[in-house]
Design a protein around this motif. Structure first.
Motif, PDB file in Angstrom:
ATOM      1  N   HIS A 165      67.842 -54.217   8.618  1.00  0.00           N
ATOM      2  CA  HIS A 165      68.588 -53.225   9.410  1.00  0.00           C
ATOM      3  C   HIS A 165      69.585 -53.847  10.367  1.00  0.00           C
ATOM      4  N   ALA A 166      69.889 -55.116  10.205  1.00  0.00           N
ATOM      5  CA  ALA A 166      70.773 -55.812  11.145  1.00  0.00           C
ATOM      6  C   ALA A 166      72.095 -55.053  11.351  1.00  0.00           C
ATOM      7  N   PRO A 167      72.592 -55.073  12.597  1.00  0.00           N
ATOM      8  CA  PRO A 167      71.983 -55.652  13.798  1.00  0.00           C
ATOM      9  C   PRO A 167      70.876 -54.766  14.360  1.00  0.00           C
ATOM     10  N   VAL A 168      69.880 -55.419  14.960  1.00  0.00           N
ATOM     11  CA  VAL A 168      68.688 -54.737  15.450  1.00  0.00           C
ATOM     12  C   VAL A 168      68.526 -55.017  16.944  1.00  0.00           C
ATOM     13  N   VAL A 169      67.971 -54.038  17.656  1.00  0.00           N
ATOM     14  CA  VAL A 169      67.707 -54.218  19.083  1.00  0.00           C
ATOM     15  C   VAL A 169      66.204 -54.145  19.334  1.00  0.00           C
ATOM     16  N   TYR A 170      65.787 -54.825  20.402  1.00  0.00           N
ATOM     17  CA  TYR A 170      64.404 -54.752  20.885  1.00  0.00           C
ATOM     18  C   TYR A 170      64.362 -53.857  22.110  1.00  0.00           C
ATOM     19  N   LYS A 171      63.292 -53.051  22.205  1.00  0.00           N
ATOM     20  CA  LYS A 171      63.072 -52.197  23.372  1.00  0.00           C
ATOM     21  C   LYS A 171      61.610 -52.324  23.801  1.00  0.00           C
ATOM     22  N   PRO A 172      61.346 -52.310  25.092  1.00  0.00           N
ATOM     23  CA  PRO A 172      59.944 -52.248  25.516  1.00  0.00           C
ATOM     24  C   PRO A 172      59.386 -50.864  25.213  1.00  0.00           C
ATOM     25  N   VAL A 173      58.083 -50.800  24.966  1.00  0.00           N
ATOM     26  CA  VAL A 173      57.441 -49.512  24.728  1.00  0.00           C
ATOM     27  C   VAL A 173      57.437 -48.680  25.999  1.00  0.00           C
ATOM     28  N   ARG A 174      57.366 -49.362  27.135  1.00  0.00           N
ATOM     29  CA  ARG A 174      57.358 -48.690  28.428  1.00  0.00           C
ATOM     30  C   ARG A 174      57.956 -49.625  29.458  1.00  0.00           C
ATOM     31  N   ASN A 175      58.695 -49.082  30.410  1.00  0.00           N
ATOM     32  CA  ASN A 175      59.259 -49.904  31.486  1.00  0.00           C
ATOM     33  C   ASN A 175      58.204 -50.124  32.562  1.00  0.00           C
ATOM     34  N   SER A 176      57.328 -51.065  32.299  1.00  0.00           N
ATOM     35  CA  SER A 176      56.235 -51.375  33.213  1.00  0.00           C
ATOM     36  C   SER A 176      56.709 -52.334  34.302  1.00  0.00           C
ATOM     37  N   ASP A 177      55.928 -52.376  35.376  1.00  0.00           N
ATOM     38  CA  ASP A 177      56.230 -53.272  36.482  1.00  0.00           C
ATOM     39  C   ASP A 177      56.140 -54.720  36.010  1.00  0.00           C
ATOM     40  N   TYR A 178      57.164 -55.521  36.322  1.00  0.00           N
ATOM     41  CA  TYR A 178      57.185 -56.935  35.948  1.00  0.00           C
ATOM     42  C   TYR A 178      57.779 -57.720  37.108  1.00  0.00           C
ATOM     43  N   ARG A 179      57.097 -58.765  37.530  1.00  0.00           N
ATOM     44  CA  ARG A 179      57.528 -59.541  38.692  1.00  0.00           C
ATOM     45  C   ARG A 179      57.844 -60.973  38.285  1.00  0.00           C
ATOM     46  N   GLY A 180      58.973 -61.464  38.788  1.00  0.00           N
ATOM     47  CA  GLY A 180      59.354 -62.842  38.533  1.00  0.00           C
ATOM     48  C   GLY A 180      59.028 -63.723  39.719  1.00  0.00           C
ATOM     49  N   GLU A 181      59.765 -64.819  39.862  1.00  0.00           N
ATOM     50  CA  GLU A 181      59.530 -65.732  40.977  1.00  0.00           C
ATOM     51  C   GLU A 181      59.765 -65.019  42.297  1.00  0.00           C
ATOM     52  N   GLY A 182      58.893 -65.318  43.256  1.00  0.00           N
ATOM     53  CA  GLY A 182      59.008 -64.666  44.544  1.00  0.00           C
ATOM     54  C   GLY A 182      58.647 -63.195  44.508  1.00  0.00           C
ATOM     55  N   HIS A 183      57.946 -62.788  43.454  1.00  0.00           N
ATOM     56  CA  HIS A 183      57.520 -61.392  43.274  1.00  0.00           C
ATOM     57  C   HIS A 183      58.704 -60.427  43.191  1.00  0.00           C
ATOM     58  N   ARG A 184      59.844 -60.963  42.727  1.00  0.00           N
ATOM     59  CA  ARG A 184      61.026 -60.118  42.584  1.00  0.00           C
ATOM     60  C   ARG A 184      60.865 -59.226  41.352  1.00  0.00           C
ATOM     61  N   ALA A 185      61.128 -57.909  41.548  1.00  0.00           N
ATOM     62  CA  ALA A 185      60.986 -56.955  40.442  1.00  0.00           C
ATOM     63  C   ALA A 185      62.048 -57.225  39.384  1.00  0.00           C
ATOM     64  N   LEU A 186      61.622 -57.273  38.128  1.00  0.00           N
ATOM     65  CA  LEU A 186      62.516 -57.518  37.002  1.00  0.00           C
ATOM     66  C   LEU A 186      62.433 -56.358  36.020  1.00  0.00           C
ATOM     67  N   THR A 187      63.507 -56.170  35.248  1.00  0.00           N
ATOM     68  CA  THR A 187      63.550 -55.115  34.238  1.00  0.00           C
ATOM     69  C   THR A 187      63.762 -55.749  32.870  1.00  0.00           C
ATOM     70  N   VAL A 188      63.007 -55.263  31.879  1.00  0.00           N
ATOM     71  CA  VAL A 188      63.211 -55.701  30.501  1.00  0.00           C
ATOM     72  C   VAL A 188      64.204 -54.739  29.865  1.00  0.00           C
ATOM     73  N   TRP A 189      65.414 -55.222  29.573  1.00  0.00           N
ATOM     74  CA  TRP A 189      66.482 -54.376  29.072  1.00  0.00           C
ATOM     75  C   TRP A 189      66.468 -54.295  27.549  1.00  0.00           C
ATOM     76  N   VAL A 190      67.201 -53.336  27.027  1.00  0.00           N
ATOM     77  CA  VAL A 190      67.435 -53.257  25.590  1.00  0.00           C
ATOM     78  C   VAL A 190      68.357 -54.407  25.194  1.00  0.00           C
ATOM     79  N   GLU A 191      67.942 -55.199  24.206  1.00  0.00           N
ATOM     80  CA  GLU A 191      68.720 -56.380  23.820  1.00  0.00           C
ATOM     81  C   GLU A 191      68.806 -56.478  22.293  1.00  0.00           C
ATOM     82  N   GLU A 192      69.949 -56.998  21.812  1.00  0.00           N
ATOM     83  CA  GLU A 192      70.077 -57.263  20.378  1.00  0.00           C
ATOM     84  C   GLU A 192      69.264 -58.498  20.018  1.00  0.00           C
ATOM     85  N   VAL A 193      68.648 -58.461  18.809  1.00  0.00           N
ATOM     86  CA  VAL A 193      67.737 -59.521  18.394  1.00  0.00           C
ATOM     87  C   VAL A 193      68.212 -60.125  17.078  1.00  0.00           C
ATOM     88  N   ASP A 194      68.264 -61.446  17.029  1.00  0.00           N
ATOM     89  CA  ASP A 194      68.534 -62.157  15.790  1.00  0.00           C
ATOM     90  C   ASP A 194      67.204 -62.392  15.070  1.00  0.00           C
TER      91      ASP A 194
END
Length: 326
Positions: A165-194
């Motif tokens: 089906h190329a090109p294909v995108v990845y999506k999270p099933v749910r936008n859950s809470d995700y913390r990076g360094e320093g407990h900074r809130a991060l978002t997992v975005w819709v992205e194209e996948v090779d």
């Protein structure tokens, strides 16, 4: 005016910094409709509840620092974005978890069983409608167009799907809470996948893959009862328009009849009064549904659009006299 003569109140369940809820409260205040704002996360510190069940049904009261609510005189409930249930701060971790669970099923159970109240939306309906696989399966049954979708933790199957089906995108099933360094809130975005980039990391949890839609615009369709507010979103330089708010333009447009029918059928299937649908529009004008957030945001639109949605919600909460199906 006596207690029995007082107009039934609207209960608005949300956290203190919910600016979207503030707009609805302002509109209800302008109409002189009593409003009780409640955050279950404030229980038991500043919220008290006392309920009684007998052969006549449920009765009792809620108290916040500034409001009193008779459980039998709550006309409607706007369930927005409450804080999680908590417990008193002087408890051990195990006792706190136990007390928070009791609050969730005790206070939460009462808030979901108010006699005669009209819910926008009922919290249990919201929860059932948050699962993306159920959303997509229901959307297809309701006549809404849905892209071929793979939901998997099988890396090989994911690579095959991406190649087919190329090109294909990845999506999270749910936008859950995700913390990076320093407990900074991060978002997992819709992205194209090779396909070559799909590795065994896929096996760790469920992933969603879809073909990348050759779209000309996005649409956020906010439905409030029988009112449809379709907003065309243009100007996004990337896949996920949520990353580019400053570049976007918005225009209120008509909802195609077949989409309106499908969206209404979809909401009815989940028992919802309110829903925020996301669509992509292809070059042939066809609307493809990505998801429906049963409690989606809407107050970032330009003021004329936001005001119309605010009024529609206030109408639902103010005028509806029939309890919403549970």
């Amino acid at each position: 005016m006596g207690e029995a003569d007082r107009e039934p109140a609207v209960l608005l369940v949300t956290k203190v910094d919910d600016t979207t809820a503030d707009l609805v409260i302002e509109q209800l205040n302008a109409r002189r409709v009593p409003v009780v704002r409640l955050d279950p996360g404030d229980f038991p510190t500043t919220v008290a509840v006392s309920a009684y069940v007998d052969s006549h049904g449920l009765s009792g009261s809620l108290r916040t620092p500034s409001r009193f609510a008779d459980l039998r005189r709550i006309r409607s409930v706007y369930w927005r974005r409450p804080s999680p249930y908590t417990a008193a701060g002087d408890l051990s971790a195990q006792d706190a978890r136990w007390c928070a669970e009791q609050a969730r099923y005790g206070l939460g159970g009462l808030l979901g069983a108010l006699p005669g109240a009209h819910y926008v939306n009922h919290p249990w309906r919201n929860r059932a409608a948050e699962y993306k696989p159920a959303q997509l399966a229901t959307a297809t049954r309701c006549g809404l167009a849905v892209l071929p979708t793979l939901i998997t933790n099988d890396a090989e199957r994911a690579r095959q799907f991406a190649a087919e089906h190329a090109p294909v995108v990845y999506k999270p099933v749910r936008n859950s809470d995700y913390r990076g360094e320093g407990h900074r809130a991060l978002t997992v975005w819709v992205e194209e996948v090779d396909p070559a980039d799909i590795d065994t990391g896929v096996t760790r949890t469920v992933h969603v893959f879809q073909p990348r839609l050759d779209k000309v615009a996005d649409v956020r369709l906010t439905v409030v009862g029988d009112h449809f507010f379709a907003v065309r979103i243009d100007g996004s330089p990337g896949l996920d328009w949520r990353r580019h708010y400053d570049a976007l333009s918005y225009a209120l447009i008509e909802t195609p009849p077949e989409v309106a029918k499908g969206a209404r059928t979809y909401l009815d299937a989940f028992g919802l009064v309110f829903g925020a649908f996301d669509f992509g529009v292809d070059r042939h004008g066809r609307w493809w549904m990505y998801e429906c957030n049963p409690n989606g945001q809407w107050a970032w639109f330009p003021d004329p659009i936001t005001a119309r949605i605010t009024n529609a919600l206030a109408d639902q909460l103010h005028h509806s006299g029939q309890p919403h199906a549970r």
